[in-house]
Design a protein around this motif. Structure first.
Motif, PDB file in Angstrom:
ATOM      1  N   MET A   1       0.628  -1.058  -0.192  1.00 15.86           N
ATOM      2  CA  MET A   1      -0.197  -0.183   0.195  1.00 15.86           C
ATOM      3  C   MET A   1       0.943   1.066   0.147  1.00 15.86           C
ATOM      4  N   ASN A   2       0.750   1.927  -0.737  1.00 13.63           N
ATOM      5  CA  ASN A   2       1.290   3.340  -0.847  1.00 13.63           C
ATOM      6  C   ASN A   2       0.968   4.454  -0.529  1.00 13.63           C
ATOM      7  N   THR A   3       1.344   5.097   0.526  1.00 12.49           N
ATOM      8  CA  THR A   3       0.305   6.075   1.286  1.00 12.49           C
ATOM      9  C   THR A   3       0.717   7.350   1.260  1.00 12.49           C
ATOM     10  N   LEU A   4       0.447   8.094   0.688  1.00  5.85           N
ATOM     11  CA  LEU A   4       0.527   9.801   0.482  1.00  5.85           C
ATOM     12  C   LEU A   4       0.388  10.520   1.753  1.00  5.85           C
ATOM     13  N   VAL A   5       0.896  11.139   3.078  1.00  9.78           N
ATOM     14  CA  VAL A   5      -0.130  12.284   3.727  1.00  9.78           C
ATOM     15  C   VAL A   5       0.251  13.883   3.338  1.00  9.78           C
ATOM     16  N   ILE A   6      -0.794  14.420   3.886  1.00 12.03           N
ATOM     17  CA  ILE A   6      -0.684  15.503   3.431  1.00 12.03           C
ATOM     18  C   ILE A   6      -0.957  16.548   4.384  1.00 12.03           C
ATOM     19  N   TYR A   7      -0.035  17.116   4.687  1.00 14.19           N
ATOM     20  CA  TYR A   7      -0.059  17.398   5.898  1.00 14.19           C
ATOM     21  C   TYR A   7      -0.057  19.568   5.851  1.00 14.19           C
ATOM     22  N   ALA A   8      -1.393  20.008   6.376  1.00 10.13           N
ATOM     23  CA  ALA A   8      -1.643  21.306   6.297  1.00 10.13           C
ATOM     24  C   ALA A   8      -1.819  22.389   8.025  1.00 10.13           C
ATOM     25  N   HIS A   9      -1.042  22.566   8.106  1.00  9.52           N
ATOM     26  CA  HIS A   9      -0.600  23.486  10.035  1.00  9.52           C
ATOM     27  C   HIS A   9       0.771  23.914   9.390  1.00  9.52           C
ATOM     28  N   PRO A  10       0.631  25.454   9.966  1.00  7.84           N
ATOM     29  CA  PRO A  10       1.831  26.157   9.689  1.00  7.84           C
ATOM     30  C   PRO A  10       3.018  25.432  11.001  1.00  7.84           C
ATOM     31  N   ASN A  11       2.909  25.169  11.768  1.00 11.10           N
ATOM     32  CA  ASN A  11       3.473  25.007  13.189  1.00 11.10           C
ATOM     33  C   ASN A  11       4.156  23.615  12.911  1.00 11.10           C
ATOM     34  N   HIS A  12       4.893  23.773  13.073  1.00 13.15           N
ATOM     35  CA  HIS A  12       5.548  22.123  13.426  1.00 13.15           C
ATOM     36  C   HIS A  12       6.058  21.972  15.161  1.00 13.15           C
ATOM     37  N   GLN A  13       5.883  23.004  16.186  1.00 13.41           N
ATOM     38  CA  GLN A  13       5.572  23.097  16.910  1.00 13.41           C
ATOM     39  C   GLN A  13       4.387  22.379  17.433  1.00 13.41           C
ATOM     40  N   SER A  14       2.832  22.442  16.796  1.00 17.02           N
ATOM     41  CA  SER A  14       1.865  22.187  16.506  1.00 17.02           C
ATOM     42  C   SER A  14       0.891  20.780  17.129  1.00 17.02           C
ATOM     43  N   LEU A  15      -0.022  20.902  17.911  1.00 14.48           N
ATOM     44  CA  LEU A  15      -0.476  18.951  18.732  1.00 14.48           C
ATOM     45  C   LEU A  15      -0.918  18.714  16.549  1.00 14.48           C
ATOM     46  N   SER A  16      -1.418  19.174  15.823  1.00 11.03           N
ATOM     47  CA  SER A  16      -1.295  19.052  14.749  1.00 11.03           C
ATOM     48  C   SER A  16       0.070  18.148  14.456  1.00 11.03           C
ATOM     49  N   TYR A  17       1.072  18.889  14.397  1.00 12.65           N
ATOM     50  CA  TYR A  17       2.776  18.239  13.512  1.00 12.65           C
ATOM     51  C   TYR A  17       2.479  16.869  15.209  1.00 12.65           C
ATOM     52  N   SER A  18       2.156  17.209  15.750  1.00 16.65           N
ATOM     53  CA  SER A  18       2.763  15.524  16.495  1.00 16.65           C
ATOM     54  C   SER A  18       1.594  13.984  16.372  1.00 16.65           C
ATOM     55  N   PHE A  19       0.231  15.059  15.733  1.00 13.00           N
ATOM     56  CA  PHE A  19      -0.599  13.884  14.854  1.00 13.00           C
ATOM     57  C   PHE A  19      -0.143  13.516  14.202  1.00 13.00           C
ATOM     58  N   LEU A  20       0.635  14.220  12.865  1.00 12.22           N
ATOM     59  CA  LEU A  20       1.438  14.162  11.924  1.00 12.22           C
ATOM     60  C   LEU A  20       2.401  12.750  12.198  1.00 12.22           C
ATOM     61  N   GLN A  21       2.816  13.305  13.213  1.00 14.90           N
ATOM     62  CA  GLN A  21       4.519  12.627  13.785  1.00 14.90           C
ATOM     63  C   GLN A  21       3.980  10.460  14.015  1.00 14.90           C
ATOM     64  N   ASN A  22       2.809  11.228  14.765  1.00 12.84           N
ATOM     65  CA  ASN A  22       1.997   9.565  15.416  1.00 12.84           C
ATOM     66  C   ASN A  22       1.396   8.522  13.695  1.00 12.84           C
ATOM     67  N   VAL A  23       0.849   9.573  13.250  1.00  8.66           N
ATOM     68  CA  VAL A  23       0.159   8.416  11.397  1.00  8.66           C
ATOM     69  C   VAL A  23       1.772   7.815  11.171  1.00  8.66           C
ATOM     70  N   ILE A  24       2.771   9.196  10.780  1.00  6.06           N
ATOM     71  CA  ILE A  24       3.991   8.606   9.998  1.00  6.06           C
ATOM     72  C   ILE A  24       4.759   7.239  11.021  1.00  6.06           C
ATOM     73  N   ARG A  25       4.608   7.570  12.146  1.00  2.88           N
ATOM     74  CA  ARG A  25       5.583   6.565  13.156  1.00  2.88           C
ATOM     75  C   ARG A  25       4.275   5.054  12.753  1.00  2.88           C
ATOM     76  N   GLY A  26       2.935   5.246  13.140  1.00  6.55           N
ATOM     77  CA  GLY A  26       2.134   4.346  12.600  1.00  6.55           C
ATOM     78  C   GLY A  26       2.631   3.531  11.620  1.00  6.55           C
ATOM     79  N   LEU A  27       2.751   4.242  10.686  1.00  7.63           N
ATOM     80  CA  LEU A  27       2.688   3.814   9.246  1.00  7.63           C
ATOM     81  C   LEU A  27       3.775   2.866   8.806  1.00  7.63           C
ATOM     82  N   SER A  28       4.693   3.295   9.616  1.00  9.14           N
ATOM     83  CA  SER A  28       6.201   2.984   9.438  1.00  9.14           C
ATOM     84  C   SER A  28       6.412   0.957   9.869  1.00  9.14           C
ATOM     85  N   GLU A  29       5.585   0.929  10.646  1.00  2.00           N
ATOM     86  CA  GLU A  29       5.543  -0.109  11.417  1.00  2.00           C
ATOM     87  C   GLU A  29       4.621  -0.847  11.445  1.00  2.00           C
TER      88      GLU A  29
END
Length: 195
Positions: A1-29
C-alpha cells in the motif's frame, strides 16, 4: 500500500504536527505499507490561489506543468491521509486550495453529461485526521456536519473515492484534552490499517 500523507498546518510545534508524527510512526511499523511520502503544504510553500486568464484556462488545469508533481503523488497513492486543523468549521485554505488546483477535471473526475461526473480516483482510500479547539461534537450539532459533508461527499465521493474515514479530535487546547490517548489512538490505527 503506497501511502501519501498531506499535512496542512504552519507550525511544527503544534499538536497537529504531533498527530502527523504518530501517523508516520504507525505507518512505518505497518507491514501492509509499501512506501510513505509526506507532503507538507506549508513547507512546500504551495500556492493555493486559482488563476484563470488568457494563458491559464480552467479546461487545461489537468495538464498544468506546475502541478504535475502533485498529480503524480495522487496517482501513486493507494491511501491518502490528510492531517489538518479545523478552522472556522472547515480545513485550512491552503488545503482547500490544493484540492481546487490539483483535483481538476480530466484528472480527478470527468464530465459524462449527466448530474454527476465519473470519478477518476476510484480504488483509493482517504483518512482525515483533524483537530479543533471546540468540543468534538461541535461540527455535528452546530454546523450540521459541514466538515464531513464537504470532505466526504462534495470532494472525495465526487472524484470516485468512496472509502473515507474521519478522526475529529475536539477540546485540543484544553489541558484535559487527553492528548496522549488521542495520539496513541492514531498511532495504533495506522500501525494496523490495511487499505
Amino acid at each position: 500500500m503506497n501511502t501519501l500523507v498531506i499535512y496542512a498546518h504552519p507550525n511544527h510545534q503544534s499538536l497537529s504536527y504531533s498527530f502527523l508524527q504518530n501517523v508516520i510512526r504507525g505507518l512505518s511499523e505497518n507491514p501492509q505499507v509499501k512506501e510513505i511520502k509526506v507532503l507538507d503544504l506549508y513547507e512546500e510553500k504551495f500556492n493555493p490561489v486559482l488563476v484563470f486568464n488568457e494563458n491559464k484556462r480552467r479546461r487545461d488545469m489537468h495538464a498544468d506543468p506546475e502541478l504535475e508533481k502533485y498529480r503524480e503523488f495522487i496517482r501513486w497513492a493507494d491511501k491518502i491521509v490528510f492531517v489538518y486543523p479545523i478552522w472556522w468549521g472547515r480545513p485550512p485554505a491552503i488545503l482547500l486550495g490544493f484540492i481546487d488546483r490539483v483535483f481538476a477535471s480530466n484528472f480527478a473526475y470527468r464530465s459524462k453529461g449527466g448530474l454527476l461526473p465519473e470519478g477518476l480516483l476510484k480504488g483509493k482510500t482517504v483518512d482525515c485526521v483533524s483537530t479543533m479547539r471546540g468540543p468534538a461534537h461541535y461540527p455535528l450539532f452546530w454546523l450540521n456536519n459541514a466538515h464531513k459533508v464537504l470532505m466526504k461527499r462534495a470532494i472525495f465521493h465526487y472524484v470516485g473515492i468512496k472509502k473515507v474515514k474521519f478522526f475529529e479530535f475536539g477540546n485540543m487546547e484544553s489541558p484535559k484534552g487527553r492528548h496522549d490517548k488521542k495520539l496513541n489512538k492514531i498511532y495504533c490505527y495506522f500501525r494496523t490499517v490495511a487499505q
